[in-house]
Design an enzyme around this catalytic site. Sequence first.
Site, PDB file in Angstrom:
ATOM      1  N   GLY A  81       0.298   4.246   1.933  1.00 24.36           N
ATOM      2  CA  GLY A  81       1.765   4.201   1.926  1.00 24.36           C
ATOM      3  C   GLY A  81       2.320   3.558   0.669  1.00 24.36           C
ATOM      4  NE  ARG A 145      -0.487   6.980   5.418  1.00 29.46           N
ATOM      5  CZ  ARG A 145      -0.404   5.663   5.234  1.00 29.46           C
ATOM      6  NH1 ARG A 145      -1.490   4.957   5.026  1.00 29.46           N
ATOM      7  NH2 ARG A 145       0.777   5.054   5.262  1.00 29.46           N
ATOM      8  CG  ASP A 176      -8.845   1.331   6.621  1.00 29.65           C
ATOM      9  OD1 ASP A 176      -9.592   0.408   7.005  1.00 29.65           O
ATOM     10  OD2 ASP A 176      -8.229   2.090   7.390  1.00 29.65           O
ATOM     11  CE  LYS A 202      -0.959   0.367  -0.193  1.00 30.74           C
ATOM     12  NZ  LYS A 202      -0.976   1.673   0.507  1.00 30.74           N
ATOM     13  CB  THR A 203      -0.284  -2.750   2.663  1.00 28.51           C
ATOM     14  OG1 THR A 203       0.463  -2.332   3.811  1.00 28.51           O
ATOM     15  CG2 THR A 203      -0.960  -4.065   2.971  1.00 28.51           C
ATOM     16  CB  ILE A 204       5.394  -2.760   2.790  1.00 29.57           C
ATOM     17  CG1 ILE A 204       5.150  -1.755   3.922  1.00 29.57           C
ATOM     18  CG2 ILE A 204       5.818  -2.070   1.510  1.00 29.57           C
ATOM     19  CD1 ILE A 204       6.428  -1.227   4.550  1.00 29.57           C
ATOM     20  CG  ASP A 205       2.079  -2.456   7.149  1.00 24.00           C
ATOM     21  OD1 ASP A 205       3.231  -2.120   6.821  1.00 24.00           O
ATOM     22  OD2 ASP A 205       1.326  -1.726   7.821  1.00 24.00           O
ATOM     23  CE  LYS A 242      33.211  -2.264  18.133  1.00 26.51           C
ATOM     24  NZ  LYS A 242      34.361  -1.380  18.119  1.00 26.51           N
ATOM     25  CG  MET A 250       7.642   0.979   8.539  1.00 30.13           C
ATOM     26  SD  MET A 250       7.351   1.741   6.953  1.00 30.13           S
ATOM     27  CE  MET A 250       7.639   3.440   7.389  1.00 30.13           C
ATOM     28  N   GLY A 251       5.607  -1.854   9.824  1.00 27.52           N
ATOM     29  CA  GLY A 251       4.433  -2.702   9.952  1.00 27.52           C
ATOM     30  C   GLY A 251       3.612  -2.058  11.053  1.00 27.52           C
ATOM     31  NE  ARG A 252      -0.557   2.955   9.895  1.00 29.48           N
ATOM     32  CZ  ARG A 252      -0.105   4.211   9.923  1.00 29.48           C
ATOM     33  NH1 ARG A 252       0.048   4.813  11.069  1.00 29.48           N
ATOM     34  NH2 ARG A 252       0.171   4.841   8.805  1.00 29.48           N
ATOM     35  CE1 TYR A 422       7.947   6.642   5.723  1.00 26.39           C
ATOM     36  CE2 TYR A 422       9.277   6.535   7.718  1.00 26.39           C
ATOM     37  CZ  TYR A 422       8.064   6.794   7.092  1.00 26.39           C
ATOM     38  OH  TYR A 422       6.976   7.180   7.837  1.00 26.39           O
ATOM     39  NE  ARG A 425       6.654   3.947   3.131  1.00 28.45           N
ATOM     40  CZ  ARG A 425       5.723   4.801   3.557  1.00 28.45           C
ATOM     41  NH1 ARG A 425       4.686   4.345   4.234  1.00 28.45           N
ATOM     42  NH2 ARG A 425       5.813   6.080   3.312  1.00 28.45           N
TER      43      ARG A 425
HETATM   44  P1  FBP Z   1      -0.200   1.279   4.115  1.00 29.88           P
HETATM   45  O1  FBP Z   1      -0.954   0.461   5.114  1.00 29.88           O
HETATM   46  O2  FBP Z   1      -0.935   2.467   3.653  1.00 29.88           O
HETATM   47  O3  FBP Z   1       0.287   0.432   2.989  1.00 29.88           O
HETATM   48  O4  FBP Z   1       1.116   1.842   4.812  1.00 29.88           O
HETATM   49  C1  FBP Z   1       1.862   1.032   5.665  1.00 29.88           C
HETATM   50  C2  FBP Z   1       3.059   1.744   6.245  1.00 29.88           C
HETATM   51  O5  FBP Z   1       4.182   1.627   5.412  1.00 29.88           O
HETATM   52  C3  FBP Z   1       3.345   1.209   7.640  1.00 29.88           C
HETATM   53  O6  FBP Z   1       4.249   0.139   7.597  1.00 29.88           O
HETATM   54  C4  FBP Z   1       3.859   2.416   8.359  1.00 29.88           C
HETATM   55  O7  FBP Z   1       3.550   2.345   9.727  1.00 29.88           O
HETATM   56  C5  FBP Z   1       3.115   3.538   7.716  1.00 29.88           C
HETATM   57  O8  FBP Z   1       2.803   3.125   6.415  1.00 29.88           O
HETATM   58  C6  FBP Z   1       3.876   4.835   7.700  1.00 29.88           C
HETATM   59  O9  FBP Z   1       3.214   5.749   6.881  1.00 29.88           O
HETATM   60  P2  FBP Z   1       3.379   7.317   7.014  1.00 29.88           P
HETATM   61  O10 FBP Z   1       4.763   7.636   6.601  1.00 29.88           O
HETATM   62  O11 FBP Z   1       2.331   7.879   6.143  1.00 29.88           O
HETATM   63  O12 FBP Z   1       3.158   7.602   8.479  1.00 29.88           O
END
Ligand code: FBP
Length: 549
Positions: A81, A145, A176, A202-205, A242, A250-252, A422, A425
Amino acid sequence: MELSVLQKSRYDYAPKLPGMLRHGIAEISVKEGEETQSVADQEQIKALFPNTYGKKEITFVKGANTSAAKKQVVGVILSGGQAPGGHNVVCGLYDALKATNKDNELYGFKGGPSGLLDDDYLIFDDAYINKFRNTGGFDIIGSGRTKLETPEQFAIAAEVCKKHGITAIVIIGGDDSNTNAGVLAEYMAANNTGVQVIGCPKTIDGDLKNEDIEISFGFDTATKTYSELIGNVERDCNSAKKYWHFIKVMGRSASHVALECALQTQPNICLISEEVAAKKMSLSQIADQIADSVITRAEKGMHFGVVVIPEGVVEFVPEFSVLIAEINELLAGSKADEFNSLASWKEKYAFIKDGLTEASMKVFAILPTAIQQQLFLERDPHGNVQVSLIESEKLFSEMVGAKLAERGYAERYATLHHFFGYEGRCAFPSNFDSDYCYSLGYNAFMLIQYGYNGYLSKVSNLSAPASEWVAGGMPITKMMNIERRHGEDKPVIKKALVELDGAPFKYFEANRAKWAEETCFTYPGAIQYYGPTEVCDLPTITLTLEHAK
Ligand code: FBP
């Protein structure tokens, strides 16, 4: 194409390097530290990585550059991502490579790891790379991916490297991808290819972190972007008075993003998946907790509030995981056709009731109908439920509505829903991410130049000013342990979940009761790129609290 004013001015931003990398290439020397051991399962990891296990931690210091003069041809890959700052990793890598020797070359493999396998690449030059400096996105070469993990793929990768005379590959990815970078490094060494492999975190998560990697890049900008949006919603909420806003972020899997956003914006409720799992909370208990806040605030005349929900939360609810497993089983193979041939939802519901255990049926029955249908209709190519598509923000807002009705609450409860993912990111990287990423890339090249293989580019001491950051490298094998994946024992980098005894969660835990009852919203506003350091170069609250230990 016309450029935005910000894009033009960001081209001129000079990312800050760690002090020890600022003296010029000729004055970057290596200090080797201790030999390393993997964090667990040492014997197994050592046996799997005979060529790359146990190497020394290294730090760069000011001193004469003693690396061997040799033309370097480096290939770079963006994996997974998007995360803000990826372009700057490539820029840092390119600048260090060209500053070392103008004949060095940088190949960018397009569309992620598959670009290496398909030999689909571009060769960077100044004109091309300058268009991407300090910008968000991964469009410089694209990402993907595809997993680089089989010996057959490694053999193709080695062939492609040989064809172009590639001396090193840099893989920019999450846990991974960096695990696979470690395995590829071992393959390259075992087969005497002479190709080095270096990873970048790397990863925003934010779930690629450990005692060596303080944070993955992109987390800073993404959480600041979401926090700006949540703060804006909070201010609207506190003005209109109201609505209850249910905001999924996000954050898988891990809840680092939700937690950081909560620390920055102090919403009434923030769910933390890791706590839900640790306390074995049910959906009903979670809904009750939110309903408590709705009622208490209503008693004080506040019929509004904000709830933050981490994307992966439902997978951490034990009863929900069991339900998902049963649904996957229920629709396995030809049973899916039987289910799909039923004409009405009523008939389908009867089929479901027949197939689920009593306990799972109880959980299923309390879900809103739209979510029930989502669980059965939107399935991945293997026929499994796509948990990440579940609209948990709607799930919880409706369940809270039902709880309120049960408790005889007859006052206003109007809800709105948001999903912020999105939006963050590919944001323009904050100064922190611009600096951190450029440093990671620059540093990755220095690791290559000094001949290291199977290392992760490491920049630490990140809560201090960039001049005090420490640049170096850590063997990837040090971060590995053995985990069971798809029925097999595999060496992997451990995914970092939120630690419930860590300082960020503890701070949140100590304050959340007050936030639930009162209005303590804070409004962080937009990321600032120009202005005083204390405004523009702030690290995340998570990092600050972790370092205050
Ligand atoms: P990465 O772990 O590859 O950095 O991606 C994280 C992420 O942004 C998650 O927060 C999100 O659940 C996922 O990617 C969504 O990715 P996609 O749009 O490919 O489903």
